[in-house]
Design a protein around this motif. Structure first.
Motif, PDB file in Angstrom:
ATOM      1  N   GLU A 239      -8.371 -33.720  -7.418  1.00 32.27           N
ATOM      2  CA  GLU A 239      -8.610 -34.217  -8.774  1.00 32.27           C
ATOM      3  C   GLU A 239      -7.786 -35.464  -9.045  1.00 32.27           C
ATOM      4  O   GLU A 239      -8.238 -36.376  -9.747  1.00 32.27           O
TER       5      GLU A 239
ATOM      6  N   GLN B 212     -15.083 -40.381 -19.321  1.00 38.17           N
ATOM      7  CA  GLN B 212     -14.305 -40.899 -18.197  1.00 38.17           C
ATOM      8  C   GLN B 212     -13.366 -42.009 -18.651  1.00 38.17           C
ATOM      9  O   GLN B 212     -12.221 -42.093 -18.195  1.00 38.17           O
TER      10      GLN B 212
ATOM     11  N   THR C  46     -19.308 -41.923 -10.407  1.00 39.76           N
ATOM     12  CA  THR C  46     -19.224 -40.582  -9.825  1.00 39.76           C
ATOM     13  C   THR C  46     -19.778 -40.564  -8.408  1.00 39.76           C
ATOM     14  O   THR C  46     -19.232 -39.910  -7.516  1.00 39.76           O
TER      15      THR C  46
ATOM     16  N   HIS D  63     -15.306 -32.370  -9.681  1.00 36.06           N
ATOM     17  CA  HIS D  63     -13.931 -32.885  -9.678  1.00 36.06           C
ATOM     18  C   HIS D  63     -13.664 -33.732 -10.922  1.00 36.06           C
ATOM     19  O   HIS D  63     -12.643 -33.578 -11.596  1.00 36.06           O
ATOM     20  N   VAL D  64     -14.609 -34.629 -11.208  1.00 37.37           N
ATOM     21  CA  VAL D  64     -14.450 -35.520 -12.370  1.00 37.37           C
ATOM     22  C   VAL D  64     -14.442 -34.704 -13.658  1.00 37.37           C
ATOM     23  O   VAL D  64     -13.618 -34.947 -14.553  1.00 37.37           O
ATOM     24  N   GLN D  65     -15.330 -33.716 -13.774  1.00 39.05           N
ATOM     25  CA  GLN D  65     -15.393 -32.895 -14.974  1.00 39.05           C
ATOM     26  C   GLN D  65     -14.092 -32.123 -15.195  1.00 39.05           C
ATOM     27  O   GLN D  65     -13.605 -32.009 -16.327  1.00 39.05           O
TER      28      GLN D  65
ATOM     29  N   ILE E 282     -17.223 -42.102  -6.165  1.00 39.42           N
ATOM     30  CA  ILE E 282     -16.101 -41.179  -5.996  1.00 39.42           C
ATOM     31  C   ILE E 282     -16.461 -40.102  -4.974  1.00 39.42           C
ATOM     32  O   ILE E 282     -15.666 -39.780  -4.082  1.00 39.42           O
TER      33      ILE E 282
ATOM     34  N   LEU F 293     -11.385 -43.137 -10.614  1.00 38.26           N
ATOM     35  CA  LEU F 293     -11.885 -43.450 -11.962  1.00 38.26           C
ATOM     36  C   LEU F 293     -11.125 -44.651 -12.530  1.00 38.26           C
ATOM     37  O   LEU F 293     -11.708 -45.527 -13.164  1.00 38.26           O
TER      38      LEU F 293
ATOM     39  N   ARG G 149     -18.968 -34.598  -9.004  1.00 38.01           N
ATOM     40  CA  ARG G 149     -19.111 -34.450 -10.463  1.00 38.01           C
ATOM     41  C   ARG G 149     -18.180 -33.359 -10.988  1.00 38.01           C
ATOM     42  O   ARG G 149     -17.582 -33.496 -12.058  1.00 38.01           O
TER      43      ARG G 149
ATOM     44  N   ALA H 143      -9.621 -38.241  -7.477  1.00 36.24           N
ATOM     45  CA  ALA H 143     -10.769 -38.600  -8.324  1.00 36.24           C
ATOM     46  C   ALA H 143     -10.312 -39.418  -9.530  1.00 36.24           C
ATOM     47  O   ALA H 143     -10.961 -40.404  -9.911  1.00 36.24           O
ATOM     48  N   LEU H 144      -9.192 -39.032 -10.123  1.00 41.89           N
ATOM     49  CA  LEU H 144      -8.656 -39.756 -11.273  1.00 41.89           C
ATOM     50  C   LEU H 144      -8.293 -41.183 -10.897  1.00 41.89           C
ATOM     51  O   LEU H 144      -8.606 -42.132 -11.629  1.00 41.89           O
TER      52      LEU H 144
END
Length: 230
Positions: free
Chosen positions: A173, A216, A186, A203-205, A189, A180, A201, A176-177
């Motif tokens: 995560e 985001q 997404t 991970h981003v959520q 990523i 972002l 998706r 992913a951050l």
């Protein structure tokens, strides 16, 4: 941006200092107008003297070694890096200096990072020049200066009683951050992490949920504010 050493004593003629030696300050700020205002305000006090001005982390390190200031007043966001991250390098070059971080916005997480790095405090730009002058005096006298509304949370985080925002992010995560923060989609990523689109998706959520963000963009804004992204 200006990356030079300069003093402001020609702009103001302060009265003679009652002290043997004024507090010597290295000001690190990349916006000229802000730097000039701070410079003029601080040198109204005969006990304070700007010995150098820098506009980047790189030039701050050079000036810290050259001038051995008593106080480094360090903007948090600089063109070539994060002022908080630079504290350890500054103190290695000028071990007797006290580093006071100047920030546009602050949080307990960022303030805790300042303390953990060996900084002497964090003050918000919105507090005004008179409060900044007082903070510099206090830091030079050996005090640690943090905003009262942050102090309790800072102590909780430093003693482990309260985890910082984002402390529960998994390594994936966090990756992913950071992606972002680079403006990746997404799909990009997912590709960068080497996972399926649905997994990316997810991970981003989860990043959004753990940061309490609704989008985001808001997640990136919160992460920057909390010092999770530099």
């Amino acid at each position: 941006m200006i990356m030079r050493s300069a003093t402001c004593k020609d702009a103001l003629m302060p009265s003679p200092s009652p002290y043997t030696r004024p507090v010597r300050i290295l000001l690190v700020e990349d916006h000229d107008m802000v730097a000039e205002a701070i410079c003029l305000a601080l040198e109204r006090s005969p006990e304070l003297k700007i010995v150098a001005r820098a506009g980047s982390v790189a030039s701050a390190l050079v000036d810290a070694q050259r001038h051995q200031p008593d106080v480094v007043l360090m903007d948090r966001r600089l063109p070539d890096g994060d002022g908080v991250t630079a504290i350890a390098e500054l103190l290695a070059l000028a071990p007797d200096a006290r580093v006071l971080v100047l920030a546009g916005e602050g949080s307990a997480s960022v303030a805790a990072r300042v303390a953990e790095a060996g900084g002497a405090g964090l003050i918000l730009k919105a507090r005004g020049l008179r409060e900044l002058e007082e903070a510099v005096h206090r830091v030079a006298a050996g005090e640690v200066v943090f905003s009262q509304d942050l102090l309790g949370d800072v102590l909780d985080q430093l003693t482990g009683r309260a985890p910082g925002l984002g402390a529960n992010l998994t390594p994936r995560e966090r990756e992913a951050l950071h992606l972002l923060g680079e403006g990746r989609t997404t799909a990009e990523i997912s590709d960068q992490l080497g996972v399926a689109l649905n997994t990316g998706r997810n991970h981003v959520q989860r990043v959004l949920e753990k940061l309490g963000a609704r989008s985001q963009l808001e997640a990136v804004t919160i992460a920057r504010r909390e010092g999770l992204l530099t």
